[in-house]
Design a protein around this motif. Sequence first.
Motif, PDB file in Angstrom:
ATOM      1  N   CYS A  19       0.819  -1.209   0.000  1.00 24.70           N
ATOM      2  CA  CYS A  19       0.000   0.000   0.000  1.00 24.70           C
ATOM      3  C   CYS A  19       0.857   1.265   0.000  1.00 24.70           C
ATOM      4  O   CYS A  19       1.954   1.282   0.557  1.00 24.70           O
ATOM      5  CB  CYS A  19      -0.899   0.016   1.229  1.00 24.70           C
ATOM      6  N   ASN A  20       0.315   2.309  -0.592  1.00 19.22           N
ATOM      7  CA  ASN A  20       0.943   3.626  -0.514  1.00 19.22           C
ATOM      8  C   ASN A  20       0.879   4.112   0.929  1.00 19.22           C
ATOM      9  O   ASN A  20       0.042   3.654   1.711  1.00 19.22           O
ATOM     10  CB  ASN A  20       0.219   4.623  -1.420  1.00 19.22           C
ATOM     11  N   ALA A  21       1.727   5.063   1.276  1.00 21.05           N
ATOM     12  CA  ALA A  21       1.734   5.636   2.628  1.00 21.05           C
ATOM     13  C   ALA A  21       0.350   6.178   2.962  1.00 21.05           C
ATOM     14  O   ALA A  21      -0.291   6.837   2.139  1.00 21.05           O
ATOM     15  CB  ALA A  21       2.766   6.747   2.722  1.00 21.05           C
ATOM     16  N   GLY A  22      -0.120   5.859   4.162  1.00 20.44           N
ATOM     17  CA  GLY A  22      -1.410   6.350   4.618  1.00 20.44           C
ATOM     18  C   GLY A  22      -2.582   5.432   4.310  1.00 20.44           C
ATOM     19  O   GLY A  22      -3.720   5.752   4.623  1.00 20.44           O
ATOM     20  N   TYR A  23      -2.305   4.271   3.707  1.00 17.94           N
ATOM     21  CA  TYR A  23      -3.346   3.298   3.396  1.00 17.94           C
ATOM     22  C   TYR A  23      -2.957   1.942   3.967  1.00 17.94           C
ATOM     23  O   TYR A  23      -1.784   1.628   4.111  1.00 17.94           O
ATOM     24  CB  TYR A  23      -3.573   3.200   1.886  1.00 17.94           C
ATOM     25  N   ALA A  24      -3.974   1.130   4.303  1.00 23.39           N
ATOM     26  CA  ALA A  24      -3.730  -0.131   5.002  1.00 23.39           C
ATOM     27  C   ALA A  24      -4.105  -1.349   4.168  1.00 23.39           C
ATOM     28  O   ALA A  24      -5.050  -1.313   3.379  1.00 23.39           O
ATOM     29  CB  ALA A  24      -4.520  -0.141   6.308  1.00 23.39           C
ATOM     30  N   ALA A  25      -3.373  -2.428   4.385  1.00 22.20           N
ATOM     31  CA  ALA A  25      -3.671  -3.725   3.784  1.00 22.20           C
ATOM     32  C   ALA A  25      -4.941  -4.272   4.443  1.00 22.20           C
ATOM     33  O   ALA A  25      -5.311  -3.809   5.515  1.00 22.20           O
ATOM     34  CB  ALA A  25      -2.489  -4.656   3.992  1.00 22.20           C
ATOM     35  N   PRO A  26      -5.676  -5.182   3.883  1.00 27.73           N
ATOM     36  CA  PRO A  26      -5.197  -6.013   2.793  1.00 27.73           C
ATOM     37  C   PRO A  26      -5.431  -5.445   1.394  1.00 27.73           C
ATOM     38  O   PRO A  26      -4.771  -5.843   0.447  1.00 27.73           O
ATOM     39  CB  PRO A  26      -6.007  -7.303   2.966  1.00 27.73           C
ATOM     40  N   CYS A  28      -5.734  -1.905   0.557  1.00 32.36           N
ATOM     41  CA  CYS A  28      -5.348  -0.488   0.428  1.00 32.36           C
ATOM     42  C   CYS A  28      -6.544   0.457   0.288  1.00 32.36           C
ATOM     43  O   CYS A  28      -6.416   1.556  -0.229  1.00 32.36           O
ATOM     44  CB  CYS A  28      -4.388  -0.281  -0.741  1.00 32.36           C
ATOM     45  N   ARG A  29      -7.690   0.040   0.768  1.00 31.15           N
ATOM     46  CA  ARG A  29      -8.880   0.897   0.705  1.00 31.15           C
ATOM     47  C   ARG A  29      -9.103   1.642   2.019  1.00 31.15           C
ATOM     48  O   ARG A  29      -9.782   2.655   2.046  1.00 31.15           O
ATOM     49  CB  ARG A  29     -10.114   0.077   0.346  1.00 31.15           C
ATOM     50  N   ASP A  30      -8.561   1.110   3.127  1.00 31.45           N
ATOM     51  CA  ASP A  30      -8.732   1.746   4.438  1.00 31.45           C
ATOM     52  C   ASP A  30      -7.590   2.714   4.716  1.00 31.45           C
ATOM     53  O   ASP A  30      -6.457   2.495   4.289  1.00 31.45           O
ATOM     54  CB  ASP A  30      -8.775   0.694   5.546  1.00 31.45           C
ATOM     55  N   PHE A  31      -7.895   3.764   5.466  1.00 31.15           N
ATOM     56  CA  PHE A  31      -6.871   4.733   5.847  1.00 31.15           C
ATOM     57  C   PHE A  31      -5.989   4.158   6.952  1.00 31.15           C
ATOM     58  O   PHE A  31      -6.430   3.350   7.762  1.00 31.15           O
ATOM     59  CB  PHE A  31      -7.504   6.036   6.334  1.00 31.15           C
ATOM     60  N   ASP A  32      -4.754   4.618   6.986  1.00 28.28           N
ATOM     61  CA  ASP A  32      -3.791   4.190   7.998  1.00 28.28           C
ATOM     62  C   ASP A  32      -3.113   5.432   8.568  1.00 28.28           C
ATOM     63  O   ASP A  32      -2.733   6.333   7.832  1.00 28.28           O
ATOM     64  CB  ASP A  32      -2.741   3.268   7.362  1.00 28.28           C
ATOM     65  N   CYS A  33      -2.994   5.494   9.882  1.00 24.85           N
ATOM     66  CA  CYS A  33      -2.359   6.629  10.542  1.00 24.85           C
ATOM     67  C   CYS A  33      -1.155   6.196  11.374  1.00 24.85           C
ATOM     68  O   CYS A  33      -0.842   6.822  12.392  1.00 24.85           O
ATOM     69  CB  CYS A  33      -3.388   7.366  11.408  1.00 24.85           C
ATOM     70  N   ALA A  34      -0.465   5.143  10.945  1.00 20.70           N
ATOM     71  CA  ALA A  34       0.708   4.675  11.688  1.00 20.70           C
ATOM     72  C   ALA A  34       1.772   5.768  11.780  1.00 20.70           C
ATOM     73  O   ALA A  34       2.440   5.913  12.807  1.00 20.70           O
ATOM     74  CB  ALA A  34       1.286   3.424  11.032  1.00 20.70           C
ATOM     75  N   GLY A  43      -8.081   9.990  18.949  1.00 24.04           N
ATOM     76  CA  GLY A  43      -8.698  10.509  17.743  1.00 24.04           C
ATOM     77  C   GLY A  43      -9.007   9.390  16.770  1.00 24.04           C
ATOM     78  O   GLY A  43      -8.774   8.220  17.058  1.00 24.04           O
ATOM     79  N   THR A  44      -9.504   9.775  15.596  1.00 24.04           N
ATOM     80  CA  THR A  44      -9.893   8.838  14.561  1.00 24.04           C
ATOM     81  C   THR A  44      -9.114   9.138  13.294  1.00 24.04           C
ATOM     82  O   THR A  44      -8.945  10.305  12.929  1.00 24.04           O
ATOM     83  CB  THR A  44     -11.405   8.978  14.272  1.00 24.04           C
ATOM     84  N   CYS A  45      -8.663   8.092  12.636  1.00 26.57           N
ATOM     85  CA  CYS A  45      -7.959   8.240  11.356  1.00 26.57           C
ATOM     86  C   CYS A  45      -9.019   8.502  10.280  1.00 26.57           C
ATOM     87  O   CYS A  45      -9.837   7.637   9.982  1.00 26.57           O
ATOM     88  CB  CYS A  45      -7.168   6.970  11.057  1.00 26.57           C
ATOM     89  N   VAL A  46      -9.036   9.710   9.715  1.00 24.40           N
ATOM     90  CA  VAL A  46     -10.078  10.107   8.759  1.00 24.40           C
ATOM     91  C   VAL A  46      -9.560  10.264   7.332  1.00 24.40           C
ATOM     92  O   VAL A  46     -10.325  10.533   6.418  1.00 24.40           O
ATOM     93  CB  VAL A  46     -10.787  11.407   9.203  1.00 24.40           C
ATOM     94  N   CYS A  51      -5.486  12.674  11.252  1.00 23.43           N
ATOM     95  CA  CYS A  51      -6.255  12.393  12.457  1.00 23.43           C
ATOM     96  C   CYS A  51      -7.307  13.469  12.703  1.00 23.43           C
ATOM     97  O   CYS A  51      -7.047  14.648  12.500  1.00 23.43           O
ATOM     98  CB  CYS A  51      -5.331  12.354  13.682  1.00 23.43           C
ATOM     99  N   LYS A  52      -8.467  13.042  13.163  1.00 21.36           N
ATOM    100  CA  LYS A  52      -9.487  13.955  13.686  1.00 21.36           C
ATOM    101  C   LYS A  52      -9.513  13.674  15.179  1.00 21.36           C
ATOM    102  O   LYS A  52      -9.904  12.596  15.614  1.00 21.36           O
ATOM    103  CB  LYS A  52     -10.854  13.696  13.068  1.00 21.36           C
ATOM    104  N   CYS A  53      -9.066  14.645  15.957  1.00 23.69           N
ATOM    105  CA  CYS A  53      -8.892  14.450  17.396  1.00 23.69           C
ATOM    106  C   CYS A  53     -10.215  14.477  18.145  1.00 23.69           C
ATOM    107  O   CYS A  53     -11.148  15.176  17.765  1.00 23.69           O
ATOM    108  CB  CYS A  53      -7.969  15.526  17.965  1.00 23.69           C
ATOM    109  N   ASP A  54     -10.237  13.706  19.236  1.00 24.04           N
ATOM    110  CA  ASP A  54     -11.365  13.737  20.154  1.00 24.04           C
ATOM    111  C   ASP A  54     -11.469  15.140  20.753  1.00 24.04           C
ATOM    112  O   ASP A  54     -10.517  15.923  20.721  1.00 24.04           O
ATOM    113  CB  ASP A  54     -11.185  12.705  21.260  1.00 24.04           C
ATOM    114  N   LYS A  55     -12.596  15.424  21.365  1.00 23.50           N
ATOM    115  CA  LYS A  55     -12.937  16.761  21.872  1.00 23.50           C
ATOM    116  C   LYS A  55     -11.826  17.419  22.689  1.00 23.50           C
ATOM    117  O   LYS A  55     -11.529  18.586  22.496  1.00 23.50           O
ATOM    118  CB  LYS A  55     -14.209  16.647  22.708  1.00 23.50           C
ATOM    119  N   ASP A  56     -11.222  16.725  23.612  1.00 23.04           N
ATOM    120  CA  ASP A  56     -10.254  17.337  24.530  1.00 23.04           C
ATOM    121  C   ASP A  56      -8.802  17.213  24.079  1.00 23.04           C
ATOM    122  O   ASP A  56      -7.891  17.476  24.862  1.00 23.04           O
ATOM    123  CB  ASP A  56     -10.415  16.720  25.929  1.00 23.04           C
ATOM    124  N   TRP A  57      -8.563  16.818  22.820  1.00 27.62           N
ATOM    125  CA  TRP A  57      -7.195  16.587  22.342  1.00 27.62           C
ATOM    126  C   TRP A  57      -6.920  17.384  21.080  1.00 27.62           C
ATOM    127  O   TRP A  57      -7.828  17.695  20.310  1.00 27.62           O
ATOM    128  CB  TRP A  57      -6.974  15.100  22.098  1.00 27.62           C
TER     129      TRP A  57
END
Length: 80
Positions: A19-26, A28-34, A43-46, A51-57
């Motif tokens: 996968c290209n940087a920022g995408y996950a196996a198997p 390469c359709r899902d985002f990756d924030c490693a 937060g959530t990998c968007v 990253c989209k951070c949680d309210k207090d971060w």
Amino acid sequence: GTVFGGHGRCANNEVDCVCNAGYAAPDCRDFDCAARANCNAHGTCVGPNECKCDKDWTGEQCERRRALVVDQTVTFALAR
């Protein structure tokens, strides 16, 4: 090789997906924030490495806690 989700390619005789940087196996359709420490569990990998951070971060990796703002209203009693 074959393109996976438009964000990767096949390697090793068309068996493994790279996968290209920022995408996950198997596939390469899902985002990756490693590269963003997986948003430090605050937060959530968007997007690819986004990253989209949680309210207090805050921060690129959601690594900093937002400052707590306390109501600083002070009431003065004036004696006459």
